[in-house]
Design a protein around this motif. Structure first.
Motif, PDB file in Angstrom:
ATOM      1  N   MET A  84      68.846  -1.405  69.618  1.00 31.40           N
ATOM      2  CA  MET A  84      68.640  -2.958  69.801  1.00 31.40           C
ATOM      3  C   MET A  84      68.300  -3.109  71.384  1.00 31.40           C
ATOM      4  O   MET A  84      68.216  -2.182  72.073  1.00 31.40           O
ATOM      5  CB  MET A  84      70.165  -3.206  69.983  1.00 31.40           C
ATOM      6  N   ASP A  88      67.506 -10.138  76.893  1.00 28.98           N
ATOM      7  CA  ASP A  88      66.598 -11.117  76.481  1.00 28.98           C
ATOM      8  C   ASP A  88      65.184 -10.666  77.009  1.00 28.98           C
ATOM      9  O   ASP A  88      65.111 -10.715  78.311  1.00 28.98           O
ATOM     10  CB  ASP A  88      67.026 -12.621  76.752  1.00 28.98           C
ATOM     11  N   SER A 182      61.254  -3.796  63.096  1.00 30.50           N
ATOM     12  CA  SER A 182      61.668  -5.029  63.101  1.00 30.50           C
ATOM     13  C   SER A 182      60.810  -6.224  63.740  1.00 30.50           C
ATOM     14  O   SER A 182      60.712  -7.109  63.292  1.00 30.50           O
ATOM     15  CB  SER A 182      63.142  -5.310  63.483  1.00 30.50           C
ATOM     16  N   VAL A 189      62.433 -11.299  72.136  1.00 28.81           N
ATOM     17  CA  VAL A 189      63.912 -10.967  71.856  1.00 28.81           C
ATOM     18  C   VAL A 189      64.936 -11.422  72.359  1.00 28.81           C
ATOM     19  O   VAL A 189      64.968 -11.730  73.683  1.00 28.81           O
ATOM     20  CB  VAL A 189      63.888  -9.426  71.515  1.00 28.81           C
ATOM     21  N   THR A 190      66.170 -11.274  71.645  1.00 30.84           N
ATOM     22  CA  THR A 190      67.356 -11.476  72.365  1.00 30.84           C
ATOM     23  C   THR A 190      68.336 -10.456  72.511  1.00 30.84           C
ATOM     24  O   THR A 190      68.000  -9.288  71.690  1.00 30.84           O
ATOM     25  CB  THR A 190      68.266 -12.604  71.698  1.00 30.84           C
ATOM     26  N   LYS A 192      70.698  -7.503  71.938  1.00 32.93           N
ATOM     27  CA  LYS A 192      71.472  -6.802  70.519  1.00 32.93           C
ATOM     28  C   LYS A 192      70.449  -7.090  69.501  1.00 32.93           C
ATOM     29  O   LYS A 192      71.205  -6.916  68.445  1.00 32.93           O
ATOM     30  CB  LYS A 192      72.777  -7.316  70.688  1.00 32.93           C
ATOM     31  N   GLN A 193      69.333  -7.792  69.651  1.00 33.31           N
ATOM     32  CA  GLN A 193      68.411  -7.937  68.311  1.00 33.31           C
ATOM     33  C   GLN A 193      68.061  -6.510  68.052  1.00 33.31           C
ATOM     34  O   GLN A 193      67.617  -5.733  68.868  1.00 33.31           O
ATOM     35  CB  GLN A 193      67.269  -8.776  68.508  1.00 33.31           C
ATOM     36  N   GLN A 194      67.859  -6.103  66.665  1.00 33.88           N
ATOM     37  CA  GLN A 194      67.279  -4.886  66.196  1.00 33.88           C
ATOM     38  C   GLN A 194      65.945  -4.819  66.437  1.00 33.88           C
ATOM     39  O   GLN A 194      65.308  -5.630  65.940  1.00 33.88           O
ATOM     40  CB  GLN A 194      67.712  -4.649  64.830  1.00 33.88           C
TER      41      GLN A 194
END
Length: 366
Positions: A84, A88, A182, A189-190, A192-194
């Motif tokens: 993850m 951000d 992904s 990305v934010t 904890k985004q995979q």
């Protein structure tokens, strides 16, 4: 008086004729009976006797029998890591693709925070503005010299801003292969985004679930026959590595994991497999083909064995049963000749003709 004698004579003649007719009739009937009897006797003599039925036999010998049950399963990596984004920001230095190898603690990407991006962008903007200002001035002018000083200051601020907030690295927690990617280079990305999924292919196992009624027959380390869809002509060996102690209350099944000896074959997560579990086994069992067993209306099972050329019916009791064979625990013994073909036509103590075995071909004979 003379007339009276004539009447008597006529009656005598008539009686004689009647007696003769009767004798002739008796003679004809006797001849008919005689010839009829001869005909029936000839018919009985000429009628062919029924032939003894032809049967095929098998000499009984002790052998191994196993009762099995099959369940489907699929390969899955036991060690899988979903990586993850820690903060951000924007992804940088992210060049991995699916199926790429990754080592533990490898730096796989950088994430520039929004603060760092803004700080660097402002410093870079000052540098660009100062360069534009210098390009509009002439060398030797006092403003030109001031602009040069201003540019050097802006460049220093840019270097400082780049060092003030460093990008956050993304580190691989395990060694493995990238299964899924992904996001792409430069993506925002934010936290904890995979980002991607890494699997350790050295820890591949087959996951399946079996009926809870088999729980007592399963144990860790138990060998399992494995057939993999990707390699249908080859049989693999596996062992039970994990038996979940809790039954799924919805499906009444027990999750299992099986380790497989890949024998050098390339295995991947998602591959399908068919698992064969041995539920019962016996060495030196008396085993007969299922087709040889007949059943009476009362449910009794029986077979025919041959002694000499006579078929004898034997009531049997059975044990382990498989798709093609059944263990016989009583009723017949090793060494007896079992009828395996033609038993439906037999009766107890009936004479039979045993089919001779086919002669084996000489090596090289076509």
């Amino acid at each position: 008086m003379e007339n009276r004698y004539r009447k008597i004579e006529v009656l005598s003649i008539n009686n004689g004729i009647n007696i003769m007719k009767i004798r002739i009739l008796i003679s004809i009937l006797s001849l008919m009976v005689f010839f009829t009897g001869c005909t029936k006797k000839d018919e009985r003599t000429d009628k062919p006797k029924p032939k003894a039925p032809l049967v095929k036999i098998l000499e009984l010998k002790p052998q191994k029998i196993e009762s099995t049950i099959q369940f489907p399963g699929s390969f899955d990596a036991k060690v899988v890591s979903n990586i993850m984004a820690p903060i951000d920001g924007a992804i940088d230095n992210f060049t991995l693709r699916e199926n790429d190898n990754v080592k533990k603690n490898q730096k796989i990407a950088l994430i520039n925070s929004q603060d760092r991006i803004s700080l660097i962008a402002n410093a870079a903007s000052k540098v660009d503005l100062t360069k534009m200002k210098i390009s509009s001035l002439k060398e030797g002018d006092s403003e030109y010299q001031n602009a040069k000083v201003e540019l050097n200051k802006a460049l220093e601020e840019l270097k400082y801003s780049e060092k003030l907030l460093l990008p956050v690295p993304v580190i691989a927690p395990i060694s493995g292969i990238v299964l899924k990617k992904s996001i792409e280079q430069g993506s925002l990305v934010t936290a904890k985004q995979q980002l991607l999924t890494i699997a350790d292919f050295k820890t591949l196992v087959i996951k399946t679930s079996v009926n809870d009624q088999l729980y007592s027959k399963l144990r860790p380390g138990q060998k399992i026959k494995v057939t993999i869809d990707a390699y249908p002509e080859q049989e693999f060996s596996g062992v039970i590595s994990l038996i979940n102690p809790q039954t799924d209350p919805a499906t009444r099944t027990i999750p299992l994991e099986i380790k497989v000896n890949s024998q050098g074959k390339k295995l991947q997560p998602g591959m399908m497999a068919l698992l064969t579990f041995v539920t019962d086994s016996k060495q030196n069992a008396l085993v007969v083909p299922n087709d040889a067993i007949l059943t009476k209306p009362n449910g009794e099972k029986y077979v025919f064995v041959i002694d000499g050329s006579i078929a004898h019916q034997r009531i049997i009791h059975t044990g382990i049963t498989t798709k093609d064979f059944t263990e016989v625990v009583s009723g017949i013994s090793s060494g007896q000749r079992l009828v395996t073909l033609g038993q439906e036509m037999l009766k107890d103590n009936m004479k039979v003709v045993v089919q001779k075995p086919m002669p084996s071909k000489v090596k090289g004979e076509k």
